[in-house]
Design a protein around this motif. Structure first.
Motif, PDB file in Angstrom:
ATOM      1  N   UNK A  83       0.836  -1.199   0.000  1.00 23.03           N
ATOM      2  CA  UNK A  83       0.000   0.000   0.000  1.00 23.03           C
ATOM      3  C   UNK A  83       0.870   1.249   0.000  1.00 23.03           C
ATOM      4  N   UNK A  84       0.564   2.176  -0.896  1.00 23.70           N
ATOM      5  CA  UNK A  84       1.268   3.462  -0.928  1.00 23.70           C
ATOM      6  C   UNK A  84       0.364   4.504  -1.573  1.00 23.70           C
ATOM      7  N   UNK A  85       0.066   5.562  -0.817  1.00 21.97           N
ATOM      8  CA  UNK A  85      -0.727   6.688  -1.310  1.00 21.97           C
ATOM      9  C   UNK A  85       0.187   7.903  -1.318  1.00 21.97           C
ATOM     10  N   UNK A  86       0.568   8.378  -2.514  1.00 22.38           N
ATOM     11  CA  UNK A  86       1.520   9.491  -2.570  1.00 22.38           C
ATOM     12  C   UNK A  86       0.897  10.802  -2.095  1.00 22.38           C
ATOM     13  N   UNK A  87      -0.429  10.826  -1.926  1.00 20.41           N
ATOM     14  CA  UNK A  87      -1.096  12.025  -1.409  1.00 20.41           C
ATOM     15  C   UNK A  87      -1.034  12.087   0.112  1.00 20.41           C
ATOM     16  N   UNK A  88      -0.371  11.093   0.718  1.00 18.42           N
ATOM     17  CA  UNK A  88      -0.265  11.020   2.177  1.00 18.42           C
ATOM     18  C   UNK A  88       1.201  10.897   2.585  1.00 18.42           C
ATOM     19  N   UNK A  89       1.703  11.914   3.281  1.00 18.30           N
ATOM     20  CA  UNK A  89       3.089  11.883   3.767  1.00 18.30           C
ATOM     21  C   UNK A  89       3.328  10.681   4.669  1.00 18.30           C
ATOM     22  N   UNK A  90       2.330  10.360   5.489  1.00 14.59           N
ATOM     23  CA  UNK A  90       2.455   9.219   6.406  1.00 14.59           C
ATOM     24  C   UNK A  90       2.575   7.906   5.636  1.00 14.59           C
ATOM     25  N   UNK A  91       1.787   7.751   4.576  1.00 16.27           N
ATOM     26  CA  UNK A  91       1.838   6.531   3.772  1.00 16.27           C
ATOM     27  C   UNK A  91       3.198   6.379   3.103  1.00 16.27           C
ATOM     28  N   UNK A  94       5.683   5.301   5.737  1.00 16.53           N
ATOM     29  CA  UNK A  94       5.530   3.881   6.079  1.00 16.53           C
ATOM     30  C   UNK A  94       6.178   2.992   5.019  1.00 16.53           C
ATOM     31  N   UNK A  95       6.033   3.370   3.741  1.00 18.66           N
ATOM     32  CA  UNK A  95       6.655   2.581   2.677  1.00 18.66           C
ATOM     33  C   UNK A  95       8.180   2.711   2.740  1.00 18.66           C
ATOM     34  N   UNK A  96       8.655   3.919   3.019  1.00 20.52           N
ATOM     35  CA  UNK A  96      10.105   4.126   3.154  1.00 20.52           C
ATOM     36  C   UNK A  96      10.671   3.294   4.304  1.00 20.52           C
ATOM     37  N   UNK A  97       9.949   3.255   5.430  1.00 19.90           N
ATOM     38  CA  UNK A  97      10.385   2.464   6.585  1.00 19.90           C
ATOM     39  C   UNK A  97      10.404   0.973   6.233  1.00 19.90           C
ATOM     40  N   UNK A  98       9.415   0.541   5.472  1.00 21.75           N
ATOM     41  CA  UNK A  98       9.356  -0.862   5.038  1.00 21.75           C
ATOM     42  C   UNK A  98      10.566  -1.203   4.163  1.00 21.75           C
ATOM     43  N   UNK A  99      10.885  -0.321   3.218  1.00 28.27           N
ATOM     44  CA  UNK A  99      12.043  -0.570   2.351  1.00 28.27           C
ATOM     45  C   UNK A  99      13.335  -0.618   3.160  1.00 28.27           C
ATOM     46  N   UNK A 100      13.464   0.285   4.118  1.00 27.80           N
ATOM     47  CA  UNK A 100      14.670   0.312   4.951  1.00 27.80           C
ATOM     48  C   UNK A 100      14.831  -0.991   5.719  1.00 27.80           C
ATOM     49  N   UNK A 137       4.400  13.665  -5.590  1.00 28.60           N
ATOM     50  CA  UNK A 137       5.577  13.126  -6.282  1.00 28.60           C
ATOM     51  C   UNK A 137       6.867  13.672  -5.674  1.00 28.60           C
ATOM     52  N   UNK A 138       6.851  14.950  -5.293  1.00 30.27           N
ATOM     53  CA  UNK A 138       8.026  15.542  -4.635  1.00 30.27           C
ATOM     54  C   UNK A 138       8.330  14.823  -3.327  1.00 30.27           C
ATOM     55  N   UNK A 139       7.296  14.591  -2.513  1.00 31.55           N
ATOM     56  CA  UNK A 139       7.498  13.930  -1.218  1.00 31.55           C
ATOM     57  C   UNK A 139       7.984  12.492  -1.403  1.00 31.55           C
ATOM     58  N   UNK A 140       7.387  11.788  -2.373  1.00 35.15           N
ATOM     59  CA  UNK A 140       7.838  10.417  -2.653  1.00 35.15           C
ATOM     60  C   UNK A 140       9.282  10.416  -3.125  1.00 35.15           C
ATOM     61  N   UNK A 141       9.635  11.386  -3.953  1.00 36.84           N
ATOM     62  CA  UNK A 141      11.012  11.485  -4.450  1.00 36.84           C
ATOM     63  C   UNK A 141      11.983  11.739  -3.290  1.00 36.84           C
ATOM     64  N   UNK A 142      11.653  12.695  -2.440  1.00 37.59           N
ATOM     65  CA  UNK A 142      12.552  13.058  -1.340  1.00 37.59           C
ATOM     66  C   UNK A 142      12.695  11.937  -0.321  1.00 37.59           C
ATOM     67  N   UNK A 143      11.572  11.273   0.017  1.00 31.90           N
ATOM     68  CA  UNK A 143      11.626  10.238   1.057  1.00 31.90           C
ATOM     69  C   UNK A 143      12.191   8.917   0.545  1.00 31.90           C
ATOM     70  N   UNK A 144      11.965   8.607  -0.732  1.00 33.66           N
ATOM     71  CA  UNK A 144      12.364   7.287  -1.237  1.00 33.66           C
ATOM     72  C   UNK A 144      13.723   7.297  -1.939  1.00 33.66           C
ATOM     73  N   UNK A 145      14.167   8.457  -2.407  1.00 32.48           N
ATOM     74  CA  UNK A 145      15.485   8.533  -3.060  1.00 32.48           C
ATOM     75  C   UNK A 145      16.611   7.997  -2.167  1.00 32.48           C
TER      76      UNK A 145
END
Length: 289
Positions: A83-91, A94-100, A137-145
């Motif tokens: 699950x990943x909703x890019x419109x939600x910083x929390x989501x 959570x995905x970034x934490x899962x990848x880590x 997209x900016x938040x996903x880019x910054x958190x997941x990069x």
């Protein structure tokens, strides 16, 4: 337990171009320069039911079956839903934490495809569209990069509707082209939202919240790629237009099939792109913004 030598993720992948990107990644990976063993793909979507239905559809997909692309068919690729909703910083967090946790060495590529296209044009449409398509997209880019291996790939799916056409004033166009930091692009997005709310956008902006949001994605991607390269990172960061594709978003009015639309994002994830970073691509080649 399978040891994956490559790991990738696709956002907004439960239908349309996103789903086709996942399918084409599985089909093209075995013959790509990136292939050095089993691949794990994360199909992400904000709606769990739709995401899992998309995963089931891929597992029974005739193209994948014929190519024996999936590991269950004797191939190289496993696909899992997250699950990943890019419109939600929390989501995103959570995905970034899962990848880590699951991939402490990092993943190999991320394709940010998620986005919305709303009907009409007013202050509410402008605010919601910019919030999801640009800021999401900016938040996903910054958190997941930070979770992409050095030398990996990040692809942000934009659109030719983000082209800096004559509907932009010369001063706005110049600010887009000369921006050095994503914050400068964010300032432009805020100015657009305000101009629409105050009914004075016509002097500087096109009457398309979707187009402006995608111009923001192209500009933001370019600045982050430049900053990333200056830091010494070898990760390649690009944006692209899949083309006018027959999907729910275009109400079936496109000229390309979803699989054809997936070709450029997949090329940017898997192919030898000669070190291209910060560029905007369409039809499998670099384009002038």
């Amino acid at each position: 337990m399978t040891v994956y030598t490559r790991v990738g993720a696709v956002t907004g992948a439960n239908k349309g171009i996103g789903l086709a990107i996942v399918r084409q990644l599985a089909l093209q990976y075995p013959n790509s320069a990136y292939n050095d063993g089993p691949l794990l793909l994360y199909l992400t979507a904000r709606n769990e039911e739709r995401g899992k239905a998309a995963l089931e559809a891929l597992q029974a997909d005739p193209q994948l079956e014929r190519a024996r692309a999936l590991r269950s068919q004797g191939g190289l690729t496993d696909i899992k839903y997250r699950t990943l909703d890019i419109d939600s910083t929390e989501s995103i967090r959570e995905f970034a934490d899962y990848l880590k946790k699951e991939h402490p060495q990092g993943i190999d590529f991320l394709i940010n495809n998620a986005g919305i296209a709303m009907q009409g044009f007013d202050a509410d449409v402008a605010k919601k569209t910019i919030h999801c398509n640009y800021y999401g997209t900016l938040e996903a880019t910054k958190q997941l990069l930070p979770h992409i291996k050095d030398g990996g790939r990040l692809v942000n799916v934009a659109s030719m509707s983000g082209n800096l056409s004559s509907q932009y004033s010369e001063s706005i166009r110049s600010r887009f082209l000369n921006a050095k930091k994503p914050e400068e692009i964010s300032e432009l997005m805020e100015e657009f939202i305000t101009a629409v709310a105050e009914g004075r956008w016509k002097k500087d902006w096109p009457s398309s919240a979707y187009g402006v949001s995608k111009a923001g994605v192209i500009g933001m991607t370019k600045t982050i790629a430049q900053q990333n390269a200056q830091s010494g990172s070898k990760t390649l960061i690009n944006s692209c237009c899949p083309g006018y594709v027959k999907t729910d978003m275009t109400k079936g009015g496109g000229a390309k099939t979803p699989d054809e639309g997936a070709l450029t994002p997949v090329l940017l994830a898997l192919a030898d792109i000669q070190g291209s970073t910060g560029d905007f691509w369409q039809n499998e080649r670099k384009m002038k913004w």
